[in-house]
Scaffold this active site. Structure first.
Site, PDB file in Angstrom:
ATOM      1  N   GLU A  36      44.763  63.960  39.426  1.00 16.79           N
ATOM      2  CA  GLU A  36      44.032  63.302  38.327  1.00 16.79           C
ATOM      3  C   GLU A  36      43.981  64.243  37.141  1.00 16.79           C
ATOM      4  O   GLU A  36      43.621  65.402  37.270  1.00 16.79           O
ATOM      5  CB  GLU A  36      42.628  62.905  38.791  1.00 16.79           C
ATOM      6  N   ARG A  38      42.218  63.765  34.182  1.00 19.26           N
ATOM      7  CA  ARG A  38      41.080  63.598  33.285  1.00 19.26           C
ATOM      8  C   ARG A  38      40.066  64.745  33.367  1.00 19.26           C
ATOM      9  O   ARG A  38      39.238  64.923  32.473  1.00 19.26           O
ATOM     10  CB  ARG A  38      40.411  62.278  33.675  1.00 19.26           C
ATOM     11  N   CYS A  45      36.851  53.387  34.975  1.00 23.58           N
ATOM     12  CA  CYS A  45      35.639  52.683  35.400  1.00 23.58           C
ATOM     13  C   CYS A  45      34.402  53.577  35.359  1.00 23.58           C
ATOM     14  O   CYS A  45      33.412  53.256  34.719  1.00 23.58           O
ATOM     15  CB  CYS A  45      35.867  52.126  36.807  1.00 23.58           C
ATOM     16  N   SER A 150      44.995  51.817  32.985  1.00 21.88           N
ATOM     17  CA  SER A 150      45.304  51.134  31.728  1.00 21.88           C
ATOM     18  C   SER A 150      44.611  51.823  30.558  1.00 21.88           C
ATOM     19  O   SER A 150      43.793  52.714  30.745  1.00 21.88           O
ATOM     20  CB  SER A 150      44.817  49.687  31.815  1.00 21.88           C
ATOM     21  N   GLY A 278      42.063  43.428  24.702  1.00 14.81           N
ATOM     22  CA  GLY A 278      42.730  43.529  25.990  1.00 14.81           C
ATOM     23  C   GLY A 278      43.127  44.965  26.286  1.00 14.81           C
ATOM     24  O   GLY A 278      42.962  45.855  25.449  1.00 14.81           O
ATOM     25  N   ASP A 319      45.182  48.541  37.708  1.00 15.81           N
ATOM     26  CA  ASP A 319      45.441  48.042  36.350  1.00 15.81           C
ATOM     27  C   ASP A 319      46.884  48.228  35.892  1.00 15.81           C
ATOM     28  O   ASP A 319      47.329  47.538  34.977  1.00 15.81           O
ATOM     29  CB  ASP A 319      44.558  48.781  35.335  1.00 15.81           C
ATOM     30  N   MET A 325      42.450  42.994  35.720  1.00 13.68           N
ATOM     31  CA  MET A 325      42.116  44.407  35.519  1.00 13.68           C
ATOM     32  C   MET A 325      40.647  44.606  35.862  1.00 13.68           C
ATOM     33  O   MET A 325      39.781  44.633  34.979  1.00 13.68           O
ATOM     34  CB  MET A 325      42.418  44.814  34.092  1.00 13.68           C
ATOM     35  N   HIS A 451      12.690  30.571  49.509  1.00 13.90           N
ATOM     36  CA  HIS A 451      11.927  30.070  48.369  1.00 13.90           C
ATOM     37  C   HIS A 451      10.821  31.050  48.026  1.00 13.90           C
ATOM     38  O   HIS A 451      10.150  31.528  48.933  1.00 13.90           O
ATOM     39  CB  HIS A 451      11.316  28.709  48.705  1.00 13.90           C
TER      40      HIS A 451
END
Ligand code: FAD
Ligand code: NAD
Length: 472
Positions: A36, A38, A45, A150, A278, A319, A325, A451
């Site tokens: 990864e 990042r 997400c 994405s 998008g 994605d 997506m 209820h």
């Protein structure tokens, strides 16, 4: 890790698709690594998508409610002030808590977490350019799962600076409430982020190309209903309208729009413009070209029904490939792709993946919309029940919206369920289960629901499909 070690599975991308696949693979006893770039796990997400947006949606809703909705409940409050910095801090804490939680799960399950950019350089080789500098390494893998996600689709001619012209990433991190905000695209992101800033005091105008808001898949009746409700909350809509051009002039962004069918032009002014038209698959730097892996006209990596590219040990999920997506869709695929590797079979029911829009009221659905069923030519019946006739919604003074069932006229089998209403996102889980089990409306109508709960509206809408509701 050492470049000599071979992994059974290397996952590229640590979002909901990739991190779930990595944990599942390790649980299946496969030696697994997840690459990864990042610097944090959780992907779009957790870092800039679902989680920060829901934090802001929840807290802006509370603020809005205190300002507009508590007096009639017998609560008088004094001066209410927004502390945007603290609201952002609360958001950041939710994000970091959850992303660190995944790091912990990686350790617990024995997944090698490799921080860097992964590039496919051979059929079984991934070059990793480390995030924190240092030597480039090569990982060897029996199986590869691509889950690179994405990115926001840009609007030609509008340069994103994430300050005045923003994608959702800038929209979750504004440092002050804009006076005027124009949102281009009335899909899920536009309506969720538009709601946040409208509740916090911005004058929000949503420009949508199509005649209806909500993006693909939303039932037309639901779309009309939520547009009316969001309109009452103060959001302005320009549907059937296209953006022609835009420019930044000093502190102001000018957006020129005209009717989608051509005609009258108008200039909208805003201090912040959100581009939410998008998202598109993200494969930059992945090296698809090195293995000649195919993408379609929209940039999605082409796979078969078992998530395989033309190189069968390289699978693709989330994605960056076909389908909705959505984080939970990517997660389901992560598990299925690993099961194909470890067991030879896997399963995702694409007909029963819920969609939720976290406005207030929420919008949630599963299965087909009425316009889709109509277009299929199938004979169908519809049952609806309004929250204004539900005792709990009335007691809670929260009665906007309704539940709608669409069923096969002949067999009563459920084809689609659509909810606009408080807690719709939780309530839809019952609908997903019903669809998974091939339930009829009568199956639900004859099931006892406590209820007083909002879920009684769910049961009564089902009853209205094959018989009659009691309370409306
Ligand atoms: P991603 O989450 O995009 O993760 C891909 C990861 O791969 C990224 O972290 C990226 O850094 C990494 N990566 C890419 N290329 C490489 C490489 N070469 N090497 C190493 N790493 C790489 N969905 C929902 O279901 N519910 C919601 O409420 C929701 N809210 C959203 C709100 C916003 C504002 C946005 C933008 C999206 C939202 N989504 C929501 C959609 C959701 O975020 C995505 O569907 C989901 O994140 C897709 O997961 P993924 O694993 O396929 O990809
Ligand atoms: P979207 O596809 O939901 O909506 C985009 C909207 O923009 C559509 O209504 C489209 O008609 C409109 N549009 C396109 N081009 C336009 C133009 N030139 N001018 C005006 N309108 C235009 O996309 P999004 O809202 O950007 O979201 C991206 C993805 O992220 C979606 O797949 C969505 O499902 C996902 N997401 C999900 C959630 C959630 O599950 N709660 C939240 C946020 C995002």
């Amino acid at each position: 890790y050492s470049s000599e070690t071979e992994h059974d599975v290397v996952v590229i991308g640590g979002g909901p698709g990739g991190y779930v696949a990595a944990i599942k693979a390790a649980q299946e006893g496969l030696k697994t690594a997840c690459v990864e770039k990042r610097g944090a796990l959780g992907g779009t997400c957790l870092n800039v998508g679902c989680i920060p947006s829901k934090s802001l949606l929840n807290n802006s809703h509370i603020y809005h409610q205190i300002n507009h909705d508590v007096k009639k409940r017998g609560i008088d409050v004094g001066d209410v002030k927004l502390n945007l910095g603290q609201m952002m801090k609360a958001k950041e804490e939710s994000v970091s808590g959850l992303t660190k939680g995944i790091e912990f799960l990686f350790k617990k399950n024995g997944v090698d977490y490799i921080k860097g950019t992964g590039t496919l350089v051979g059929e079984h080789e991934i070059k990793v350019n480390p995030l924190e500098g240092g030597e480039v390494k090569t990982l060897k893998a029996k199986n590869i799962i691509i889950a690179t996600g994405s990115e926001a689709t840009p609007f030609p001619g509008l340069e994103i600076d994430e300050k005045k012209i923003v994608t959702s990433t800038g929209a979750i991190a504004l440092t002050e409430v804009p006076k005027k905000m124009v949102v281009i695209g009335g899909g899920i992101i536009g309506l969720e982020m538009g709601s946040v800033w409208s509740r916090l005091g911005a004058e929000v105008t949503v420009v949508e190309y199509l005649g209806a808001i909500g993006g693909p898949g939303m039932d037309a009746e639901v779309s009309k209903n939520i547009q009316r409700t969001l309109g009452k909350q103060g959001i302005k809509f320009k549907t059937g309208t296209k953006v022609v051009s835009g420019s930044v002039e000093g502190e102001t962004v000018k957006i020129n729009v005209e009717a989608a069918k051509g005609g009258k032009e108008e200039t909208l002014e805003a201090d912040v413009v959100l581009v939410a038209i998008g998202r598109r698959p993200y494969t930059e730097g992945l090296g698809l070209e090195n293995l000649d892996l195919e993408t379609d006209e929209r940039g999605r990596i082409v796979i078969d029904s078992e998530y395989r590219t033309k190189l069968p040990h390289i699978r693709v999920i989330g994605d960056v490939t076909f389908g909705a997506m959505l984080a939970h869709k990517a997660e389901e695929e992560g598990i299925a792709a690993v099961e194909y590797i470890s067991k030879g079979y896997g399963h995702v029911n694409y007909g029963a993946i819920p969609s939720v829009m976290y406005t207030h009221p929420e919008v949630a659905w599963v299965g087909q919309s009425e316009q889709d069923v109509k277009a299929s030519g199938k004979e169908y019946s519809v049952g609806t029940f309004p929250f204004s006739a539900n005792s709990r919604a009335k007691t809670n003074l929260d009665t906007d919206g309704f539940v709608k069932f669409i069923a096969d006229k002949e067999t009563d089998r459920i084809l689609g369920i659509h909810i606009v209403g408080p807690n719709a996102g939780e309530m839809i889980a019952e609908g997903v289960l019903a669809l998974e089990y091939g339930a009829s409306c009568e199956d639900i109508g004859r099931t006892s629901h406590a209820h007083p709960t909002l879920s009684e509206a769910f049961k009564e809408a089902a009853m209205a499909t094959y018989s009659k509701a009691i309370h409306s």
